[in-house]
Design an enzyme around this catalytic site. Sequence first.
Site, PDB file in Angstrom:
ATOM      1  N   CYS A  97       0.790  -1.228   0.000  1.00 11.27           N
ATOM      2  CA  CYS A  97       0.000   0.000   0.000  1.00 11.27           C
ATOM      3  C   CYS A  97       0.833   1.293   0.000  1.00 11.27           C
ATOM      4  O   CYS A  97       1.347   1.679  -1.042  1.00 11.27           O
ATOM      5  CB  CYS A  97      -1.001  -0.043   1.149  1.00 11.27           C
ATOM      6  SG  CYS A  97      -2.377   1.079   0.905  1.00 11.27           S
ATOM      7  N   HIS A 198      -3.544  -5.518   2.487  1.00 14.59           N
ATOM      8  CA  HIS A 198      -3.144  -5.743   3.876  1.00 14.59           C
ATOM      9  C   HIS A 198      -3.741  -7.089   4.265  1.00 14.59           C
ATOM     10  O   HIS A 198      -4.357  -7.768   3.456  1.00 14.59           O
ATOM     11  CB  HIS A 198      -3.748  -4.670   4.783  1.00 14.59           C
ATOM     12  CG  HIS A 198      -3.361  -3.272   4.428  1.00 14.59           C
ATOM     13  ND1 HIS A 198      -2.174  -2.704   4.819  1.00 14.59           N
ATOM     14  CD2 HIS A 198      -4.018  -2.308   3.734  1.00 14.59           C
ATOM     15  CE1 HIS A 198      -2.125  -1.450   4.387  1.00 14.59           C
ATOM     16  NE2 HIS A 198      -3.222  -1.187   3.717  1.00 14.59           N
TER      17      HIS A 198
END
Length: 247
Positions: A97, A198
Amino acid sequence: MIMREIRILHMYSDMLDLYGDNGNIEILSYRAKARGIETVVEHHSVGTKDTDFSSYDLIYLGGGADFEQQLLAEDLQSCRDEIMKAFDNGTFFLLICGGYQLMGEYYKDSNGEVINGLGMFPYHTAASLNKNKRCIGNIVIEAELNGEKYKVIGFENHGGQTSQTDKPFGNVIYGNGNRFESKDEGYFDKNVIATYLHGPLLSKNPKLADYIIKYCAERNKEPVKMTPLDDTLEEKAREVLFSRLDK
Ligand code: GLN
């Protein structure tokens, strides 16, 4: 007997740890150890001097909010040449990310401020100025690891919309991916996997963890035998996660 060892550099672990991203390092260490491979985990954060980036088999960056990305951007830029050298030397990069965004050309955050990336890869990212417009939720992509298709599951939460990912990590089956409702997710090349997932990513996707361990253990060394582990519980957990998405 010479023990195999994987050297891991965990960058900015004190700043980039959204949704337990630091857990990915624990998974790697656990699964490597089960194959008799030791892991050495060292850290680089803002102000760390003389990091020898090329000496690591894996460089890892987790995800973080715009604020943290701003705070570390200057330090990251100061390491640019050495990080590029490590990439050329075959060090594997796992980027989640915020870490993914910072290795591209740039990240324009939700305040309209541009953070220059390292430009290691051709993509760039821009977030909507409307802070409520974010890609949030569970995500499943189909990736190809050593010629085999594998469903990778995770959780995404990013305002950033990433474009020009000519080599995506996978095709989106459920969720958003690189942009709102996009078909592609992440960036994947020989020694880099960059993704919005994630999870922590590697606890939910043990085959992906093993792919990275094998690459790192074999970097500049003989092939390694990856004895299969008993992943019954991991597979059951994956089944439950997949089944929830259909509802
Ligand atoms: N701050 C970035 C964004 O919102 C990255 C967020 C993250 O790492 N989850 O796009």
